[in-house]
Design a protein around this motif. Structure first.
Motif, PDB file in Angstrom:
ATOM      1  N   ARG A 193      90.960 -38.590  60.935  1.00 58.37           N
ATOM      2  CA  ARG A 193      90.878 -37.271  60.295  1.00 58.37           C
ATOM      3  C   ARG A 193      89.443 -36.958  59.873  1.00 58.37           C
ATOM      4  O   ARG A 193      89.181 -36.496  58.759  1.00 58.37           O
ATOM      5  CB  ARG A 193      91.852 -37.179  59.119  1.00 58.37           C
ATOM      6  CG  ARG A 193      93.319 -37.159  59.571  1.00 58.37           C
ATOM      7  CD  ARG A 193      94.297 -37.321  58.420  1.00 58.37           C
ATOM      8  NE  ARG A 193      95.666 -37.098  58.843  1.00 58.37           N
ATOM      9  CZ  ARG A 193      96.426 -37.985  59.504  1.00 58.37           C
ATOM     10  NH1 ARG A 193      95.917 -39.149  59.821  1.00 58.37           N
ATOM     11  NH2 ARG A 193      97.672 -37.701  59.849  1.00 58.37           N
ATOM     12  N   VAL A 194      88.530 -37.240  60.787  1.00 61.71           N
ATOM     13  CA  VAL A 194      87.120 -36.979  60.551  1.00 61.71           C
ATOM     14  C   VAL A 194      86.862 -35.479  60.615  1.00 61.71           C
ATOM     15  O   VAL A 194      87.298 -34.802  61.545  1.00 61.71           O
ATOM     16  CB  VAL A 194      86.250 -37.707  61.594  1.00 61.71           C
ATOM     17  CG1 VAL A 194      84.798 -37.253  61.496  1.00 61.71           C
ATOM     18  CG2 VAL A 194      86.356 -39.205  61.401  1.00 61.71           C
ATOM     19  N   ASP A 195      86.173 -34.962  59.627  1.00 62.92           N
ATOM     20  CA  ASP A 195      85.797 -33.549  59.593  1.00 62.92           C
ATOM     21  C   ASP A 195      84.300 -33.470  59.876  1.00 62.92           C
ATOM     22  O   ASP A 195      83.476 -33.636  58.989  1.00 62.92           O
ATOM     23  CB  ASP A 195      86.129 -32.941  58.229  1.00 62.92           C
ATOM     24  CG  ASP A 195      85.918 -31.430  58.201  1.00 62.92           C
ATOM     25  OD1 ASP A 195      85.480 -30.871  59.226  1.00 62.92           O
ATOM     26  OD2 ASP A 195      86.160 -30.807  57.148  1.00 62.92           O
ATOM     27  N   ASP A 196      83.959 -33.249  61.145  1.00 61.48           N
ATOM     28  CA  ASP A 196      82.561 -33.281  61.561  1.00 61.48           C
ATOM     29  C   ASP A 196      82.418 -32.440  62.827  1.00 61.48           C
ATOM     30  O   ASP A 196      83.410 -32.010  63.423  1.00 61.48           O
ATOM     31  CB  ASP A 196      82.142 -34.741  61.833  1.00 61.48           C
ATOM     32  CG  ASP A 196      80.635 -34.929  61.852  1.00 61.48           C
ATOM     33  OD1 ASP A 196      79.913 -33.932  61.724  1.00 61.48           O
ATOM     34  OD2 ASP A 196      80.199 -36.090  62.004  1.00 61.48           O
ATOM     35  N   THR A 197      81.205 -32.214  63.222  1.00 63.54           N
ATOM     36  CA  THR A 197      80.929 -31.556  64.502  1.00 63.54           C
ATOM     37  C   THR A 197      80.178 -32.543  65.378  1.00 63.54           C
ATOM     38  O   THR A 197      79.144 -33.072  64.970  1.00 63.54           O
ATOM     39  CB  THR A 197      80.086 -30.283  64.316  1.00 63.54           C
ATOM     40  OG1 THR A 197      80.810 -29.345  63.503  1.00 63.54           O
ATOM     41  CG2 THR A 197      79.792 -29.628  65.663  1.00 63.54           C
ATOM     42  N   VAL A 198      80.727 -32.823  66.548  1.00 61.03           N
ATOM     43  CA  VAL A 198      80.111 -33.780  67.461  1.00 61.03           C
ATOM     44  C   VAL A 198      79.768 -33.070  68.764  1.00 61.03           C
ATOM     45  O   VAL A 198      80.307 -32.013  69.086  1.00 61.03           O
ATOM     46  CB  VAL A 198      81.045 -34.974  67.742  1.00 61.03           C
ATOM     47  CG1 VAL A 198      81.358 -35.732  66.463  1.00 61.03           C
ATOM     48  CG2 VAL A 198      82.341 -34.511  68.418  1.00 61.03           C
ATOM     49  N   GLN A 199      78.857 -33.672  69.514  1.00 62.06           N
ATOM     50  CA  GLN A 199      78.516 -33.178  70.841  1.00 62.06           C
ATOM     51  C   GLN A 199      79.329 -33.960  71.869  1.00 62.06           C
ATOM     52  O   GLN A 199      79.450 -35.178  71.781  1.00 62.06           O
ATOM     53  CB  GLN A 199      77.023 -33.344  71.101  1.00 62.06           C
ATOM     54  CG  GLN A 199      76.138 -32.561  70.139  1.00 62.06           C
ATOM     55  CD  GLN A 199      76.375 -31.066  70.221  1.00 62.06           C
ATOM     56  OE1 GLN A 199      76.317 -30.469  71.294  1.00 62.06           O
ATOM     57  NE2 GLN A 199      76.653 -30.453  69.078  1.00 62.06           N
ATOM     58  N   LEU A 200      79.883 -33.245  72.841  1.00 56.84           N
ATOM     59  CA  LEU A 200      80.717 -33.879  73.865  1.00 56.84           C
ATOM     60  C   LEU A 200      80.243 -33.450  75.245  1.00 56.84           C
ATOM     61  O   LEU A 200      80.216 -32.256  75.556  1.00 56.84           O
ATOM     62  CB  LEU A 200      82.185 -33.482  73.676  1.00 56.84           C
ATOM     63  CG  LEU A 200      83.152 -33.912  74.795  1.00 56.84           C
ATOM     64  CD1 LEU A 200      83.249 -35.430  74.850  1.00 56.84           C
ATOM     65  CD2 LEU A 200      84.526 -33.285  74.587  1.00 56.84           C
ATOM     66  N   THR A 201      79.842 -34.429  76.060  1.00 59.97           N
ATOM     67  CA  THR A 201      79.565 -34.164  77.467  1.00 59.97           C
ATOM     68  C   THR A 201      80.865 -34.388  78.213  1.00 59.97           C
ATOM     69  O   THR A 201      81.344 -35.517  78.341  1.00 59.97           O
ATOM     70  CB  THR A 201      78.460 -35.091  78.015  1.00 59.97           C
ATOM     71  OG1 THR A 201      77.257 -34.851  77.277  1.00 59.97           O
ATOM     72  CG2 THR A 201      78.203 -34.805  79.486  1.00 59.97           C
ATOM     73  N   TRP A 202      81.455 -33.295  78.680  1.00 57.51           N
ATOM     74  CA  TRP A 202      82.798 -33.332  79.265  1.00 57.51           C
ATOM     75  C   TRP A 202      82.711 -33.641  80.747  1.00 57.51           C
ATOM     76  O   TRP A 202      81.630 -33.777  81.316  1.00 57.51           O
ATOM     77  CB  TRP A 202      83.489 -31.992  79.003  1.00 57.51           C
ATOM     78  CG  TRP A 202      84.976 -32.044  79.096  1.00 57.51           C
ATOM     79  CD1 TRP A 202      85.814 -32.895  78.449  1.00 57.51           C
ATOM     80  CD2 TRP A 202      85.788 -31.189  79.896  1.00 57.51           C
ATOM     81  NE1 TRP A 202      87.124 -32.625  78.780  1.00 57.51           N
ATOM     82  CE2 TRP A 202      87.134 -31.577  79.679  1.00 57.51           C
ATOM     83  CE3 TRP A 202      85.528 -30.129  80.765  1.00 57.51           C
ATOM     84  CZ2 TRP A 202      88.202 -30.957  80.303  1.00 57.51           C
ATOM     85  CZ3 TRP A 202      86.600 -29.507  81.390  1.00 57.51           C
ATOM     86  CH2 TRP A 202      87.927 -29.921  81.162  1.00 57.51           C
ATOM     87  N   LEU A 203      83.850 -33.778  81.394  1.00 53.11           N
ATOM     88  CA  LEU A 203      83.859 -34.207  82.786  1.00 53.11           C
ATOM     89  C   LEU A 203      83.335 -33.139  83.751  1.00 53.11           C
ATOM     90  O   LEU A 203      83.097 -33.431  84.923  1.00 53.11           O
ATOM     91  CB  LEU A 203      85.256 -34.685  83.211  1.00 53.11           C
ATOM     92  CG  LEU A 203      86.453 -33.733  83.077  1.00 53.11           C
ATOM     93  CD1 LEU A 203      86.537 -32.788  84.240  1.00 53.11           C
ATOM     94  CD2 LEU A 203      87.738 -34.548  82.988  1.00 53.11           C
ATOM     95  N   ASP A 204      83.146 -31.908  83.276  1.00 47.75           N
ATOM     96  CA  ASP A 204      82.545 -30.886  84.138  1.00 47.75           C
ATOM     97  C   ASP A 204      81.024 -30.908  84.052  1.00 47.75           C
ATOM     98  O   ASP A 204      80.337 -30.079  84.658  1.00 47.75           O
ATOM     99  CB  ASP A 204      83.069 -29.498  83.789  1.00 47.75           C
ATOM    100  CG  ASP A 204      82.720 -29.063  82.370  1.00 47.75           C
ATOM    101  OD1 ASP A 204      82.098 -29.874  81.636  1.00 47.75           O
ATOM    102  OD2 ASP A 204      83.062 -27.934  81.988  1.00 47.75           O
ATOM    103  N   GLY A 205      80.478 -31.859  83.266  1.00 44.26           N
ATOM    104  CA  GLY A 205      79.037 -32.010  83.168  1.00 44.26           C
ATOM    105  C   GLY A 205      78.380 -31.217  82.059  1.00 44.26           C
ATOM    106  O   GLY A 205      77.198 -31.403  81.783  1.00 44.26           O
ATOM    107  N   THR A 206      79.124 -30.333  81.407  1.00 44.08           N
ATOM    108  CA  THR A 206      78.559 -29.538  80.328  1.00 44.08           C
ATOM    109  C   THR A 206      78.637 -30.303  79.006  1.00 44.08           C
ATOM    110  O   THR A 206      79.526 -31.134  78.807  1.00 44.08           O
ATOM    111  CB  THR A 206      79.299 -28.195  80.174  1.00 44.08           C
ATOM    112  OG1 THR A 206      80.673 -28.447  79.791  1.00 44.08           O
ATOM    113  CG2 THR A 206      79.282 -27.417  81.484  1.00 44.08           C
ATOM    114  N   THR A 207      77.693 -30.009  78.121  1.00 42.12           N
ATOM    115  CA  THR A 207      77.700 -30.589  76.774  1.00 42.12           C
ATOM    116  C   THR A 207      77.921 -29.465  75.778  1.00 42.12           C
ATOM    117  O   THR A 207      77.230 -28.446  75.809  1.00 42.12           O
ATOM    118  CB  THR A 207      76.369 -31.300  76.471  1.00 42.12           C
ATOM    119  OG1 THR A 207      76.180 -32.358  77.415  1.00 42.12           O
ATOM    120  CG2 THR A 207      76.383 -31.892  75.067  1.00 42.12           C
ATOM    121  N   GLN A 208      78.900 -29.651  74.900  1.00 41.82           N
ATOM    122  CA  GLN A 208      79.239 -28.605  73.949  1.00 41.82           C
ATOM    123  C   GLN A 208      79.607 -29.198  72.599  1.00 41.82           C
ATOM    124  O   GLN A 208      79.938 -30.383  72.493  1.00 41.82           O
ATOM    125  CB  GLN A 208      80.374 -27.740  74.484  1.00 41.82           C
ATOM    126  CG  GLN A 208      81.531 -28.502  75.101  1.00 41.82           C
ATOM    127  CD  GLN A 208      82.317 -27.652  76.070  1.00 41.82           C
ATOM    128  OE1 GLN A 208      82.859 -26.624  75.689  1.00 41.82           O
ATOM    129  NE2 GLN A 208      82.398 -28.070  77.331  1.00 41.82           N
TER     130      GLN A 208
END
Length: 321
Positions: A193-208
């Motif tokens: 239940r972490v309340d944070d904003t993380v960066q995710l490089t998804w399988l389509d190659g984009t980072t969001q």
């Protein structure tokens, strides 16, 4: 402890074991409760067995038995505290934080978090060298086999939350880490239940950017629920063997698409029908079919890369040849 014996157990043996425990003979009590537990796995014996092993400083064994009945340790403040003590004695900091985050632990959460934070602080001094090794290995999951990734991930749960999160955030943007492992890490954030904003490089190659407070279980997505209904109802009644086989494949697909499942699977029924080579009903548009087949081919390649030629059925035991 005031645990009551189960009416079906050996009452006299239970009383002797309790007497040994109350007298501080924890090794004797542990052996006695372990023998009883082999005969009957009930909470009263489990609680005494775990307490005996903990007092006898057999921390790993205490953890293994406690884990078999985690939910029962949410019945009272004393049991909750005992479960935390056992987890922290084994440096299971991430599990401990998951445990205090459970809804049933809300009455003892604040005190539990203080206990965990104190244990984490102490460990940074007493276990500094060990934690550095674990953290370094955790941050480089993409360099090893999936089986080794799982082992390193489990060891990383012995890190304090701050160090665990540092490694996890690094891994979420690693373009070479398999989507299935990234989904595992995201599910961990959900349990914590972490309340944070993380960066995710998804399988389509984009980072969001991803707001972790918005994460929901894989099965909560509309696509997952619709596909499950189709497999259990419509197809399950017509061809249960086929439905079971498709369940394995689609479970991996949903994990790899997490947390953007509904963004990709916009027509869940057509998705599962195409995967199972089942006639479309209703018929999707040609562009929908192309999109489904393109994504399923991409996911199949990822599954093959991860599991080899054995296919999805080896997902439960990825380390087996």
């Amino acid at each position: 402890m005031q645990e009551q014996p189960d009416k079906f157990m050996d009452q006299e043996a239970f009383k002797r074991a309790v007497s040994a425990f109350d007298s501080g003979h924890y090794s004797e009590a542990g052996s006695a409760f372990e023998a009883l537990y082999q005969e009957q796995q009930v909470t009263s014996i489990n609680h005494y067995l775990v307490a005996s092993l903990y007092q006898d400083q057999q921390f790993l064994a205490a953890e293994q038995y406690a884990a078999e009945m985690d939910a029962s340790y949410l019945a009272s403040s004393a049991l909750f505290t005992r479960r935390l003590q056992v987890a922290l004695a084994n440096q299971q900091f991430i599990f401990a934080r998951e445990f205090v985050s459970l809804p049933a632990a809300r009455n003892w959460r604040d005190q539990g978090l203080l206990t965990i934070e104190a244990a984490e602080k102490e460990s940074r001094t007493s276990l500094a060298a060990k934690q550095r090794v674990i953290a370094k290995q955790f941050s480089h999951l993409g360099d090893v086999s999936f089986g080794e990734q799982r082992r390193r991930y489990e060891r990383a749960k012995q890190l304090p939350l701050q160090e665990f999160m540092q490694g996890l955030k690094f891994l979420l943007v690693d373009p070479f880490l398999h989507p299935l492992m990234k989904a595992t890490l995201l599910e961990e954030l959900l349990r914590l239940r972490v309340d944070d904003t993380v960066q995710l490089t998804w399988l389509d190659g984009t980072t969001q950017s991803l707001d972790t407070s918005t994460l929901e279980p894989v099965g909560a997505s509309y696509a997952a629920q619709t596909i499950q209904q189709y497999l259990q109802g419509r197809l399950g009644q017509q061809d249960p063997v086929k439905a079971a086989g498709l369940q394995q494949t689609v479970t991996l697909q949903l994990m790899m698409l997490y947390p953007y499942i509904d963004r990709i699977i916009t027509n869940p029924v057509a998705w599962i029908q195409n995967q199972g080579d089942i006639p479309f009903d209703p018929e999707p548009t040609s562009s929908e079919i192309k999109g489904i087949r393109d994504w399923q081919e991409r996911l199949e390649n990822l599954i093959t890369d991860l599991l080899g030629p054995m296919g999805p059925e080896s997902a439960e035991n990825p380390e087996k040849p």
